[in-house]
Motif scaffolding. Structure first.
Motif, PDB file in Angstrom:
ATOM      1  N   LEU A 163       0.825  -1.208   0.000  1.00  0.00           N
ATOM      2  CA  LEU A 163       0.000   0.000   0.000  1.00  0.00           C
ATOM      3  C   LEU A 163       0.862   1.262   0.000  1.00  0.00           C
ATOM      4  O   LEU A 163       0.464   2.291  -0.543  1.00  0.00           O
ATOM      5  N   LEU A 164       2.057   1.167   0.601  1.00  0.00           N
ATOM      6  CA  LEU A 164       2.972   2.312   0.630  1.00  0.00           C
ATOM      7  C   LEU A 164       3.338   2.742  -0.785  1.00  0.00           C
ATOM      8  O   LEU A 164       3.401   3.938  -1.089  1.00  0.00           O
ATOM      9  N   ALA A 165       3.582   1.770  -1.660  1.00  0.00           N
ATOM     10  CA  ALA A 165       3.930   2.078  -3.045  1.00  0.00           C
ATOM     11  C   ALA A 165       2.808   2.831  -3.725  1.00  0.00           C
ATOM     12  O   ALA A 165       3.035   3.800  -4.457  1.00  0.00           O
ATOM     13  N   LEU A 166       1.576   2.413  -3.469  1.00  0.00           N
ATOM     14  CA  LEU A 166       0.423   3.077  -4.079  1.00  0.00           C
ATOM     15  C   LEU A 166       0.293   4.521  -3.582  1.00  0.00           C
ATOM     16  O   LEU A 166       0.149   5.453  -4.367  1.00  0.00           O
ATOM     17  N   LEU A 167       0.349   4.706  -2.260  1.00  0.00           N
ATOM     18  CA  LEU A 167       0.124   6.028  -1.684  1.00  0.00           C
ATOM     19  C   LEU A 167       1.207   7.038  -2.053  1.00  0.00           C
ATOM     20  O   LEU A 167       0.945   8.235  -2.152  1.00  0.00           O
TER      21      LEU A 167
ATOM     22  N   PRO B  65      -7.575  -1.539  -4.403  1.00  0.00           N
ATOM     23  CA  PRO B  65      -7.879  -2.960  -4.637  1.00  0.00           C
ATOM     24  C   PRO B  65      -7.804  -3.757  -3.344  1.00  0.00           C
ATOM     25  O   PRO B  65      -6.949  -3.493  -2.488  1.00  0.00           O
ATOM     26  N   ARG B  66      -8.697  -4.718  -3.179  1.00  0.00           N
ATOM     27  CA  ARG B  66      -8.715  -5.514  -1.952  1.00  0.00           C
ATOM     28  C   ARG B  66      -7.408  -6.270  -1.762  1.00  0.00           C
ATOM     29  O   ARG B  66      -6.931  -6.445  -0.637  1.00  0.00           O
ATOM     30  N   ILE B  67      -6.850  -6.736  -2.855  1.00  0.00           N
ATOM     31  CA  ILE B  67      -5.571  -7.461  -2.786  1.00  0.00           C
ATOM     32  C   ILE B  67      -4.569  -6.747  -3.694  1.00  0.00           C
ATOM     33  O   ILE B  67      -4.794  -6.634  -4.903  1.00  0.00           O
ATOM     34  N   LEU B  68      -3.480  -6.268  -3.119  1.00  0.00           N
ATOM     35  CA  LEU B  68      -2.442  -5.595  -3.892  1.00  0.00           C
ATOM     36  C   LEU B  68      -1.349  -6.599  -4.252  1.00  0.00           C
ATOM     37  O   LEU B  68      -0.973  -7.441  -3.420  1.00  0.00           O
TER      38      LEU B  68
ATOM     39  N   LEU C   7       0.771   0.302 -11.368  1.00  0.00           N
ATOM     40  CA  LEU C   7      -0.525   0.741 -10.850  1.00  0.00           C
ATOM     41  C   LEU C   7      -1.501   1.078 -11.969  1.00  0.00           C
ATOM     42  O   LEU C   7      -2.703   0.822 -11.856  1.00  0.00           O
ATOM     43  N   GLU C   8      -0.998   1.659 -13.050  1.00  0.00           N
ATOM     44  CA  GLU C   8      -1.856   1.946 -14.207  1.00  0.00           C
ATOM     45  C   GLU C   8      -2.464   0.673 -14.748  1.00  0.00           C
ATOM     46  O   GLU C   8      -3.642   0.616 -15.092  1.00  0.00           O
ATOM     47  N   GLU C   9      -1.625  -0.385 -14.823  1.00  0.00           N
ATOM     48  CA  GLU C   9      -2.128  -1.677 -15.287  1.00  0.00           C
ATOM     49  C   GLU C   9      -3.177  -2.218 -14.323  1.00  0.00           C
ATOM     50  O   GLU C   9      -4.210  -2.756 -14.730  1.00  0.00           O
ATOM     51  N   LEU C  10      -2.933  -2.025 -13.037  1.00  0.00           N
ATOM     52  CA  LEU C  10      -3.828  -2.552 -12.025  1.00  0.00           C
ATOM     53  C   LEU C  10      -5.194  -1.878 -12.068  1.00  0.00           C
ATOM     54  O   LEU C  10      -6.234  -2.545 -11.978  1.00  0.00           O
ATOM     55  N   TYR C  11      -5.198  -0.552 -12.221  1.00  0.00           N
ATOM     56  CA  TYR C  11      -6.462   0.177 -12.210  1.00  0.00           C
ATOM     57  C   TYR C  11      -7.206   0.079 -13.543  1.00  0.00           C
ATOM     58  O   TYR C  11      -8.411   0.306 -13.589  1.00  0.00           O
TER      59      TYR C  11
END
Length: 236
Positions: free
Chosen positions: A156-160, A193-196, A230-234
């Protein structure tokens, strides 16, 4: 000649003041070392956390037993923690008037998440002009200028700390001057996402290492990797 003498005297006076200031700074900076206090993270909870029921538990008083009188408990506390008791004593009268104290005036009020301070967490500033989140694995307390999220890994740190995360913050959090205020009612609405993916945690560690090594190129490259992931993830 008199002017030269006055100038020399003034110079000497200023030099003395400068020397005094320097020594004061040195003394204050090294007080923790000179007093040989143990300020390591492993002992931080022991020094700070005087939570509700702490006195009863350390005195081995069972829950079904009556609490010792304040004078008895304070005598025990003073013997057990003399330095802390000496520091707290002047605040006794005001502390007794609190409505949010524990069993005794020197104890903190009950809190459901004291144990969370000892667990891994993401800590962040309430007011940010750019992403400012850190992952703290060792026990650490913070005041109300910092908030934390209890998480087991740093994905989650990477995302934030990413461009994507900052974009989401700007969408959901109120704007203040050149940044945003991360009020929980707003900040908690950010879609996550529920699972990162596990590799985000690895990238977060890689970023922390780049920052620690002051490697700007590695930091930039890692940030790009995180943003692309993250772009791929979203988009998925």
């Amino acid at each position: 000649m008199q002017c030269d003498i006055d100038f020399c005297l003034m110079t000497i006076s200023l030099q003395k003041r400068y020397d005094i200031i320097v020594w004061l700074i040195v003394i204050v900076a090294f007080i923790p070392i000179l007093t040989l206090r143990d300020l390591t993270p492993d002992n931080e909870l022991r020094y700070v956390n005087i939570a509700e029921e702490c006195t009863r538990k350390e005195m081995n008083i069972a829950e079904d037993q009556s609490l010792p009188a304040e004078s008895t408990a304070w005598a025990w506390f003073t013997e057990k923690y003399p330095a802390i008791a000496e520091w707290l004593a002047p605040f006794a009268d005001k502390a007794r008037e609190r409505s949010d104290k524990g069993d005794y005036w020197w104890e903190l009020r009950a809190c459901a998440y004291y144990d969370k301070f000892a667990e891994p967490k993401i800590m962040y500033q309430a007011f940010q002009v750019k992403p400012c989140f850190i992952y703290q694995q060792t026990p650490m307390f913070c005041n109300n200028s910092l908030f934390f999220l209890s998480v087991k890994d740093s994905a989650l740190l990477a995302l934030l700390n990413s461009s994507v995360g900052w974009c989401l913050i700007s969408e959901y959090c109120p704007r203040i001057q050149n940044g945003y205020q991360l009020i929980w009612d707003n900040f908690s609405q950010i879609p996550v996402p529920r699972i990162l993916p596990k590799d985000l945690g690895e990238l977060a560690s890689k970023m922390e290492q780049a920052v620690a090594e002051d490697d700007n190129q590695k930091e930039t490259e890692t940030q790009q990797e995180i943003d692309e992931r993250l772009e791929e993830l979203y988009k998925a």
